[in-house]
Design a protein around this motif. Structure first.
Motif, short mmCIF file in Angstrom:
data_model
loop_
_atom_site.label_atom_id
_atom_site.label_comp_id
_atom_site.label_asym_id
_atom_site.label_seq_id
_atom_site.Cartn_x
_atom_site.Cartn_y
_atom_site.Cartn_z
N MET A 86 0.84 -1.19 0.00
CA MET A 86 0.00 0.00 0.00
C MET A 86 0.88 1.24 0.00
N ILE A 87 0.39 2.30 -0.68
CA ILE A 87 1.11 3.57 -0.74
C ILE A 87 0.11 4.71 -0.60
N SER A 88 0.51 5.77 0.11
CA SER A 88 -0.37 6.91 0.34
C SER A 88 0.47 8.13 0.66
N GLN A 89 -0.10 9.32 0.44
CA GLN A 89 0.57 10.54 0.87
C GLN A 89 0.48 10.72 2.38
N GLU A 90 -0.48 10.03 2.99
CA GLU A 90 -0.66 10.10 4.44
C GLU A 90 -0.08 8.84 5.08
N ASN A 91 -0.25 8.70 6.37
CA ASN A 91 0.20 7.51 7.07
C ASN A 91 -0.63 6.31 6.61
N VAL A 92 0.04 5.32 6.05
CA VAL A 92 -0.67 4.19 5.45
C VAL A 92 -0.94 3.07 6.46
N LEU A 93 -0.28 3.10 7.60
CA LEU A 93 -0.35 1.97 8.53
C LEU A 93 -1.74 1.75 9.13
N PRO A 94 -2.51 2.81 9.46
CA PRO A 94 -3.88 2.55 9.94
C PRO A 94 -4.73 1.82 8.90
N ASN A 95 -4.54 2.13 7.61
CA ASN A 95 -5.27 1.42 6.55
C ASN A 95 -4.89 -0.05 6.50
N ILE A 96 -3.60 -0.34 6.72
CA ILE A 96 -3.15 -1.73 6.73
C ILE A 96 -3.87 -2.50 7.83
N SER A 97 -3.97 -1.91 9.00
CA SER A 97 -4.63 -2.58 10.12
C SER A 97 -6.07 -2.94 9.78
N GLN A 98 -6.74 -2.09 9.00
CA GLN A 98 -8.13 -2.34 8.64
C GLN A 98 -8.28 -3.49 7.64
N GLN A 99 -7.21 -3.81 6.91
CA GLN A 99 -7.30 -4.85 5.88
C GLN A 99 -6.90 -6.23 6.40
N LEU A 100 -6.55 -6.33 7.67
CA LEU A 100 -6.02 -7.60 8.19
C LEU A 100 -7.09 -8.67 8.39
N HIS A 101 -8.32 -8.27 8.72
CA HIS A 101 -9.33 -9.25 9.10
C HIS A 101 -9.56 -10.32 8.03
N PRO A 102 -9.72 -9.97 6.74
CA PRO A 102 -9.93 -11.03 5.74
C PRO A 102 -8.77 -12.01 5.66
N LEU A 103 -7.55 -11.54 5.88
CA LEU A 103 -6.39 -12.43 5.82
C LEU A 103 -6.32 -13.32 7.05
N ILE A 104 -6.68 -12.78 8.21
CA ILE A 104 -6.74 -13.59 9.42
C ILE A 104 -7.83 -14.65 9.28
N GLU A 105 -8.96 -14.26 8.70
CA GLU A 105 -10.07 -15.19 8.49
C GLU A 105 -9.65 -16.34 7.57
N GLN A 106 -8.79 -16.05 6.61
CA GLN A 106 -8.28 -17.08 5.70
C GLN A 106 -7.31 -18.03 6.38
N GLY A 107 -6.77 -17.63 7.51
CA GLY A 107 -5.82 -18.49 8.20
C GLY A 107 -4.37 -18.06 8.07
N HIS A 108 -4.11 -16.88 7.48
CA HIS A 108 -2.73 -16.39 7.39
C HIS A 108 -2.33 -15.87 8.77
N CYS A 109 -1.59 -16.67 9.50
CA CYS A 109 -1.37 -16.37 10.91
C CYS A 109 -0.06 -15.65 11.20
N SER A 110 0.80 -15.46 10.21
CA SER A 110 2.05 -14.74 10.45
C SER A 110 2.28 -13.71 9.36
N ALA A 111 3.00 -12.65 9.71
CA ALA A 111 3.24 -11.55 8.77
C ALA A 111 4.69 -11.12 8.84
N THR A 112 5.25 -10.76 7.68
CA THR A 112 6.60 -10.19 7.59
C THR A 112 6.47 -8.88 6.82
N LEU A 113 6.92 -7.78 7.42
CA LEU A 113 6.62 -6.43 6.91
C LEU A 113 7.88 -5.59 6.79
N ILE A 114 7.89 -4.75 5.74
CA ILE A 114 8.92 -3.72 5.61
C ILE A 114 8.22 -2.44 5.16
#
Length: 595
Positions: free
Chosen positions: A7-35
């Motif tokens: 994700m890319i934005s002119q503003e802080n993008v990290l709050p948006n990332i937090s909002q997109q996690l639920h579908p991935l957690i629901e799928q069973g993706h239980c670990s994340a690696t981030l840069i």
């Protein structure tokens, strides 16, 4: 099974990332690696459930994340010369050739994982192009394999570049940000419409627009898709079974990139397993259903490659037998869910007979079966929502083949040349699986011819006899047809009496030492007016009542995996013509621990 999100934005993008996690957690993706592009940003690995806590109070305008279904894949993010950062999933087939080239150019990377090779190659092209989009496009044109790659550059702070081969990527443009992912449900909170990248496309994302290049490097436009809520989890497919068949190439690529292609038991299991199991004298496989057919196939590999005596037992029968086995036997229990009651009971029975060496193979790491066994081997196929086993069956075959290779090397039954050939076959497997799409139309034509039949025969020999049994089971499960799998050499001992013009017979006919014998078996069917449908690499031609689909023949012992996927596709298309509910067949259920 991995997943990418950027994700890319002119503003802080990290709050948006937090909002997109639920579908991935629901799928069973239980670990994340981030840069991210924070100053002095470090690679962050954590459980997906707690990622939002790690991001709280932080600020970044760009972020790349790799999600995994089990433990984080620590080699999924890499940097080259502190300039180019890559986050990816998948496998590079020509990794050795690229590593040799990059070594000559002054890039030294050990081990040569996908992310590091991609980062170094992109950096090399960027030095001459000074254009990140073109550099990624040129690098991708050199990379052969099944992969998805996302890129950030320290010099181009307002860009993210992404590209893929055979792993679909989607782009969503929101009000304040633009994001990409290979999981469209992760983008549904950003925008209702998404762009699906074409095969070989490369995309440049900025905070308010994106640019696409086609495989020729020319600017292009792709039509947007508006996914309904019911469709988004299916990625545009009609059924989960269809989706799960199609994503197998990406799963193979993720598995092989994560654990490597080498015949190394310590790497596949752990160091203790390599020491303890080095002197086993036999193997017994316990399984039910499709897992039983995978185990039957694996028996040929354990015996021919590793020289280990191998027996395969139906879990529901083994637990009631007075089994007599050598005490130094490795007991391998195989179950998709890890909760199959008969398989758990069979493993407990084996342990009651003082068998200390036990291994569980499952697609659910915290399952009862995995907790019961001394050693564990996780399939990492991702959630399988369709009731009938497709991708978990194929990954069981892949995992068991690799296990047989490891024992072959451990027991000095594998020459250096044979190991190199096997590694080459493994690297080529993901792309070979994608090439099966070329025969989809022919399989649909076969389905049109057989869907109204009252019964079907599937036949094969050697490795392909268990595949015939599995194909028959698939037809029973989803098409509700009386289908039977036979070893072709046994047709003369009864089944031939049932052959007539109304009986379709589907055969697996690879070119090997048994080809002539199987052709003789099929001639017996033709003599009785049976309708033949043949999957073969033997160069046969179709004629009346003799239908041939040409299969590839360059993966040797791994070819059964490709035949298995083709037969899954045939069963799916036949069931669709029957207008059956392929994802939830009548009277069937299975344990799914993550969905």
């Amino acid at each position: 099974m991995g997943a990418l999100l950027g994700m890319i934005s002119q503003e802080n993008v990290l709050p948006n990332i937090s909002q997109q996690l639920h579908p991935l957690i629901e799928q069973g993706h239980c670990s994340a690696t981030l840069i991210s592009d924070q100053a002095s940003a470090q690679i962050l690995s954590c459980p997906t459930l707690t990622l939002h806590l790690h991001l709280h109070g932080q600020s970044a305008h760009r972020v790349l994340i790799r999600f995994d279904w089990d433990q984080p894949h620590h080699c999924s993010i890499a940097s080259s010369r502190d300039s180019i950062t890559v986050c990816c999933r998948g496998l590079i087939e020509n990794s050795e050739a690229l590593q040799d080239k990059l070594s000559i150019l002054g890039y030294i990377s050990e081990p040569a994982n996908t992310a590091q090779l991609a980062a170094d190659l992109i950096h090399w092209h960027y030095r001459s192009q000074h254009d990140l989009l073109k550099a990624v496009h040129l690098a991708a044109s050199e990379i052969i394999g099944v992969y998805a790659i996302s890129v950030m550059s320290a010099e181009h702070t307002g860009e993210i570049i992404c590209t893929s081969r055979h792993i679909p990527l989607f782009i969503a443009k929101g009000v304040r940000c633009i994001a990409f992912s290979d999981q469209p449900q992760a983008l549904q909170g950003i925008a209702p419409e998404m762009i699906r990248l074409g095969l070989g496309d490369t995309a440049k994302l900025s905070s308010n627009e994106f640019t696409l290049l086609n495989p020729l490097g020319e600017p292009c436009i792709r039509a947007s898709e508006n996914f309904q809520q019911t469709q988004i989890k299916l990625h545009g497919f009609h059924h989960y079974m269809q989706k799960e068949i199609s994503e197998q190439a990406g799963i193979f690529a993720d598995i092989l990139d994560d654990t490597g292609c080498d015949a190394n038991l310590a790497q596949l299991l752990n160091n203790d397993a390599a020491c303890i199991l080095c002197d086993i004298e036999g193997i017994t496989l316990l399984a039910s259903g499709s897992s039983y057919h995978a185990a039957l196939t694996a028996r040929y590999w354990f015996e021919s490659l590793a020289g280990l005596p191998c027996t395969v037992e139906l879990a529901s029968e083994y637990r009631y037998r007075d089994a007599v086995q050598h005490h130094n036997t490795l007991i391998i229990a195989v179950s998709q869910s890890g909760e199959t009651a008969d398989t758990i009971a069979a493993l407990k029975y084996a342990q009651s007979l003082a068998h200390e060496h036990t291994l569980a193979i499952s697609n659910a790491s915290p399952s009862s079966l995995m907790q019961l066994a001394r050693f564990q081997l996780f399939l990492a196929a991702g959630p399988e929502i369709g009731i009938t086993s497709t991708k978990t069956f194929s990954t069981q075959l892949l995992t068991l083949y690799r296990l047989a290779l490891c024992f072959a090397k451990l027991r000095d039954h594998l020459s250096a040349a044979a190991e190199a050939a096997a590694i080459d076959d493994l690297r080529r497997l993901p792309r070979a699986a994608t090439e099966l799409s070329a025969i989809t139309g022919q399989l649909q034509e076969w389905a049109q011819k057989i869907f109204s039949s009252k019964q079907l025969f599937f036949v094969g020999r050697h490795l392909y006899y268990p595949l015939a049994q599995e194909a028959a089971l698939k037809m029973q499960e989803v098409a509700y047809i009386h289908a039977f799998g036979f070893p072709a050499g046994e047709l003369v001992h009864g089944p031939l009496t049932l052959v007539n013009k109304d009986l379709p017979v589907i055969a697996c006919l690879p070119w090997n030492r048994l080809t002539e014998k199987l052709l003789a078996n099929l001639q017996e069917i033709r003599a009785r007016d049976g309708e033949l449908f043949i999957l073969s690499d033997a160069g046969l031609s179709s004629s009346e009542h003799y239908h041939v689909i040409c299969m590839a023949n360059n993966l040797h012992d791994l070819n059964p995996i490709l035949y298995g996927i083709a037969l899954q596709t045939l069963a799916y298309n036949t069931a669709i013509l029957q207008k059956n509910d392929v994802d939830t067949p009548r009277f069937l259920s299975k344990s799914v621990t993550k969905n």
